[in-house]
Design an enzyme around this catalytic site. Structure first.
Site, PDB file in Angstrom:
ATOM      1  N   ASP A  95      53.149 -36.094 -57.062  1.00  0.00           N
ATOM      2  CA  ASP A  95      52.747 -35.565 -59.047  1.00  0.00           C
ATOM      3  C   ASP A  95      51.792 -34.703 -58.647  1.00  0.00           C
ATOM      4  O   ASP A  95      50.463 -34.380 -57.424  1.00  0.00           O
ATOM      5  CB  ASP A  95      52.193 -36.771 -58.625  1.00  0.00           C
ATOM      6  CG  ASP A  95      52.224 -37.135 -60.432  1.00  0.00           C
ATOM      7  OD1 ASP A  95      51.500 -36.362 -61.777  1.00  0.00           O
ATOM      8  OD2 ASP A  95      52.680 -38.384 -60.834  1.00  0.00           O
ATOM      9  N   ASP A 121      51.618 -33.165 -63.972  1.00  0.00           N
ATOM     10  CA  ASP A 121      50.364 -34.075 -64.879  1.00  0.00           C
ATOM     11  C   ASP A 121      50.337 -33.737 -66.121  1.00  0.00           C
ATOM     12  O   ASP A 121      49.651 -32.099 -66.194  1.00  0.00           O
ATOM     13  CB  ASP A 121      49.452 -34.592 -64.534  1.00  0.00           C
ATOM     14  CG  ASP A 121      48.576 -35.518 -64.697  1.00  0.00           C
ATOM     15  OD1 ASP A 121      49.308 -36.969 -65.236  1.00  0.00           O
ATOM     16  OD2 ASP A 121      47.243 -35.787 -65.615  1.00  0.00           O
ATOM     17  N   GLU A 126      55.527 -33.219 -67.429  1.00  0.00           N
ATOM     18  CA  GLU A 126      55.629 -34.383 -68.385  1.00  0.00           C
ATOM     19  C   GLU A 126      54.735 -33.447 -69.449  1.00  0.00           C
ATOM     20  O   GLU A 126      53.078 -33.388 -69.370  1.00  0.00           O
ATOM     21  CB  GLU A 126      53.471 -35.226 -68.029  1.00  0.00           C
ATOM     22  CG  GLU A 126      52.849 -36.154 -68.725  1.00  0.00           C
ATOM     23  CD  GLU A 126      52.290 -37.283 -68.340  1.00  0.00           C
ATOM     24  OE1 GLU A 126      52.223 -38.358 -69.455  1.00  0.00           O
ATOM     25  OE2 GLU A 126      51.134 -36.548 -68.303  1.00  0.00           O
ATOM     26  N   HIS A 143      54.488 -45.871 -65.888  1.00  0.00           N
ATOM     27  CA  HIS A 143      53.223 -45.987 -65.501  1.00  0.00           C
ATOM     28  C   HIS A 143      52.416 -46.471 -66.518  1.00  0.00           C
ATOM     29  O   HIS A 143      51.360 -46.908 -66.681  1.00  0.00           O
ATOM     30  CB  HIS A 143      52.336 -46.130 -64.240  1.00  0.00           C
ATOM     31  CG  HIS A 143      51.978 -44.212 -64.748  1.00  0.00           C
ATOM     32  ND1 HIS A 143      53.094 -43.444 -64.519  1.00  0.00           N
ATOM     33  CD2 HIS A 143      51.081 -43.512 -64.293  1.00  0.00           C
ATOM     34  CE1 HIS A 143      52.387 -41.753 -64.986  1.00  0.00           C
ATOM     35  NE2 HIS A 143      50.955 -42.390 -64.616  1.00  0.00           N
ATOM     36  N   ASP A 144      52.628 -45.797 -68.075  1.00  0.00           N
ATOM     37  CA  ASP A 144      51.510 -45.347 -68.855  1.00  0.00           C
ATOM     38  C   ASP A 144      52.258 -46.416 -70.716  1.00  0.00           C
ATOM     39  O   ASP A 144      51.376 -46.254 -70.928  1.00  0.00           O
ATOM     40  CB  ASP A 144      51.536 -44.229 -69.469  1.00  0.00           C
ATOM     41  CG  ASP A 144      50.496 -43.156 -68.336  1.00  0.00           C
ATOM     42  OD1 ASP A 144      49.903 -43.795 -67.433  1.00  0.00           O
ATOM     43  OD2 ASP A 144      51.256 -41.666 -68.065  1.00  0.00           O
TER      44      ASP A 144
HETATM   45  C1  GLC Z   1      48.843 -38.082 -67.492  1.00  0.00           C
HETATM   46  C2  GLC Z   1      49.100 -40.093 -66.709  1.00  0.00           C
HETATM   47  C3  GLC Z   1      48.112 -40.816 -67.133  1.00  0.00           C
HETATM   48  C4  GLC Z   1      46.790 -40.121 -66.742  1.00  0.00           C
HETATM   49  C5  GLC Z   1      46.779 -39.061 -67.374  1.00  0.00           C
HETATM   50  C6  GLC Z   1      44.871 -38.257 -67.253  1.00  0.00           C
HETATM   51  O1  GLC Z   1      48.915 -38.765 -69.028  1.00  0.00           O
HETATM   52  O2  GLC Z   1      50.573 -40.293 -66.516  1.00  0.00           O
HETATM   53  O3  GLC Z   1      48.862 -41.984 -66.161  1.00  0.00           O
HETATM   54  O4  GLC Z   1      45.878 -41.277 -67.091  1.00  0.00           O
HETATM   55  O5  GLC Z   1      48.145 -37.833 -66.784  1.00  0.00           O
HETATM   56  O6  GLC Z   1      45.581 -37.396 -65.857  1.00  0.00           O
END
Ligand code: GLC
Length: 527
Positions: free
Chosen positions: A99, A201, A264, A325-326
């Site tokens: 990541d 990310d 992402e 995970h979100d």
């Molecule tokens: C992304 C991650 C999340 C995190 C955010 C800030 O959305 O998936 O878990 O809190 O970025 O890095």
């Protein structure tokens, strides 16, 4: 078509390292724990493992606050443990993805400590500093995704810095060439170490409007929605300069054979597909999250799939995500009876699927007692309905103490049904979600129509979603009953020669006749 690459044919599995497997008895998963469970992943039949962040971090946002882009947090192990994991994965034919968190670092990163030290610091401009507004307040109205203003006042140097997440996650300034070079070097560090790619990310946030104007109000905001949704992110996200930054990342990745970049990106389809780049210089896979909040209805899903297929650029390879995970667990969103149908959808659509750990067991959101809530977002915005801890609970491996995850109480509680819903219990049960997922993954390997074939809608009525996958002579038909009532599907003529090869757990595979009868919540694959 040229020979498909591994990340086109393959299936990605997301490991949330804190919650996968604890090898040293501290209640937190670690790299040696992942290594010890690789054979499970091979047996499951996935192709690549993506690890959520494992870098040194104060863990304010559980690793998404990186204090050193080129190290391993001692809670997860050492660089030697990482190398051992890489070697063990590669020896089993698995790819390993990390990541990459380019939008922000930890406030404990030495770069930020130096940057905040004084306005004259050489690294001042590596972060986003602005003077206060005339009234002393923040420079503009931007909000944090985790609630409140996106600006934090720094007393020592007398300016505000930007953070669209926690104040412990100051945003990096990608307009600064030295910062950019340092971040690209971090990517090279891991590529040199044999990493097969990155999930990147919050990629669509990485650069902001140069003048930092206020964002306009969102006319659709209603009470109960998150703070961040009060405004439209017109100036804080998805800026035109993004393309050039991604092209620079892509150039680094292209310096190594068959590396993959996955972005992402939470954007509507027309904007999402722009991240493929205009000339193959975007990310290989802009994460397609549209199944995560799709209405679970045959017509709505058919429209979504067709819209996405239709929007892809000519050489853009599709991908689909059902959980991470979100976001709430798929088994909670669609219900336990539809979870296998959803898995069949994910693993038979055209494009690379990403499977989130535990979804192969059908785990639902886990209610977290208030005194055990750890998610910083939930702690800051306690009124929002969902807490990310609910989907970050430890993997239940077996029915022994602490589910075989750890020898001590894990950092988050287990799923309440862990004694029966665990890997060991499901492994040899032919009717389990795990066995079903494994068979689907095997079918993808043995049927190129499923892994690399084209996708075509099959017309259906009511609650059935049906489509064809085709590769050369091979044709596969997928029929999914998205409802809890019996349905039928008028089979197209070409499907008459096909035979049922897989159905959802608990359903009879001996279906025949036209129209094809489908029991409530039944999915069926004909090949
Ligand atoms: C992304 C991650 C999340 C995190 C955010 C800030 O959305 O998936 O878990 O809190 O970025 O890095």
């Amino acid at each position: 078509m040229t020979e498909p690459l591994w990340w086109q044919k393959g299936v990605i599995y997301q490991v949330y390292p804190r919650s996968f497997n604890d090898s040293n008895g501290d209640g937190i998963g670690d790299l040696a724990g992942v290594t010890a469970r690789l054979d499970y992943l091979v047996d499951l039949g996935i192709d690549a493992v993506w690890l959520s962040p494992i870098f040194p971090s104060p863990m304010a946002d559980f690793g998404y606050d990186v204090a050193d882009y080129c190290g391993i947090d001692p809670r997860f192990g050492t660089l030697a443990d990482f190398d051992a994991l890489r070697d063990a994965a590669h020896a089993r034919g698995l790819k390993l993805l990390l990541d990459f968190v380019p939008n922000h670092s930890s406030s404990e990163h030495p770069w930020f400590l130096e940057s905040r030290g004084s306005r004259a610091s050489r690294k001042r401009d590596w972060y986003i500093w602005r003077d206060a507004a005339a009234d002393g307040g923040p420079p503009n109205n931007w909000q944090s995704f985790f609630g409140g203003s996106a600006w934090q006042w720094d007393e020592t140097s007398g300016q505000y810095y930007l953070h669209q997440f926690l104040k412990e996650q100051p945003e990096l300034n990608w307009r600064n060439p030295d910062l950019r070079a340092a971040m690209l070097d971090a990517m090279r560090f891991w590529f040199e170490r044999g990493v097969d790619g990155f999930r990147i990310d919050v990629l669509w946030l990485a650069i902001k409007h140069p003048d930092f104007p206020d964002n306009p109000a969102n006319p659709e905001w209603r009470a109960g929605m998150q703070d961040i949704d009060r405004l439209l992110p017109v100036h804080s996200a998805d800026q035109p300069e993004m393309a050039e930054i991604i092209a620079a990342m892509r150039e680094v990745a292209d310096g190594y054979p068959e590396r993959v970049l996955i972005g992402e990106i939470y954007l509507p389809i027309p904007r999402l597909v722009a991240y493929y780049g205009e000339t193959g210089n975007g990310v290989h896979l802009p994460f397609n999250f549209h199944l995560l909040d799709a209405r679970w209805d045959a017509a709505a899903l058919a429209r979504l799939i067709a819209d996405y297929e239709g929007a892809l650029p000519a050489d853009g390879w599709p991908n689909w995500v059902l959980g991470n995970h979100d976001k709430p667990r798929v088994a909670s969103r669609v219900g336990p009876d539809q979870a296998p149908v959803a898995m069949m959808l994910l693993l038979t659509l055209r494009g690379t699927p990403t499977l989130y750990q535990g979804d192969e067991l059908g785990i639902a959101n886990v209610q977290i007692p208030p005194d055990r809530v750890r998610d910083p977002q939930a702690l800051r915005e306690p009124d929002t309905a969902f807490n990310r801890d609910e989907v970050r609970t430890p993997m239940p491996w077996d029915a022994s103490a602490h589910a075989g995850f750890s020898t001590v109480e894990p950092w988050l509680p287990l799923n309440p049904d862990w004694a029966t819903r665990n890997v060991m219990a499901q492994r040899d049960d032919p009717d389990s979600m795990l066995s079903f997922t494994r068979t689907l993954l095997q079918l993808r390997r043995t049927h190129p129509a499923l892994s690399v074939g084209s996708w075509h809608a099959v017309s259906s009525d009511g609650a059935v979603l049906a489509y064809e996958r085709r590769h050369g002579e091979e044709r596969v038909l997928v029929a999914l009953n998205l409802s809890d009532s019996p349905q039928t599907l008028a089979l197209p003529d070409w499907a008459a020669a096909l035979a049922p090869v897989l159905t959802t757990p608990g359903h009879d595979l001996r279906v025949e006749g036209t129209p094809l009868p489908l029991a409530p919540n039944q999915g069926i694959l004909l090949a």
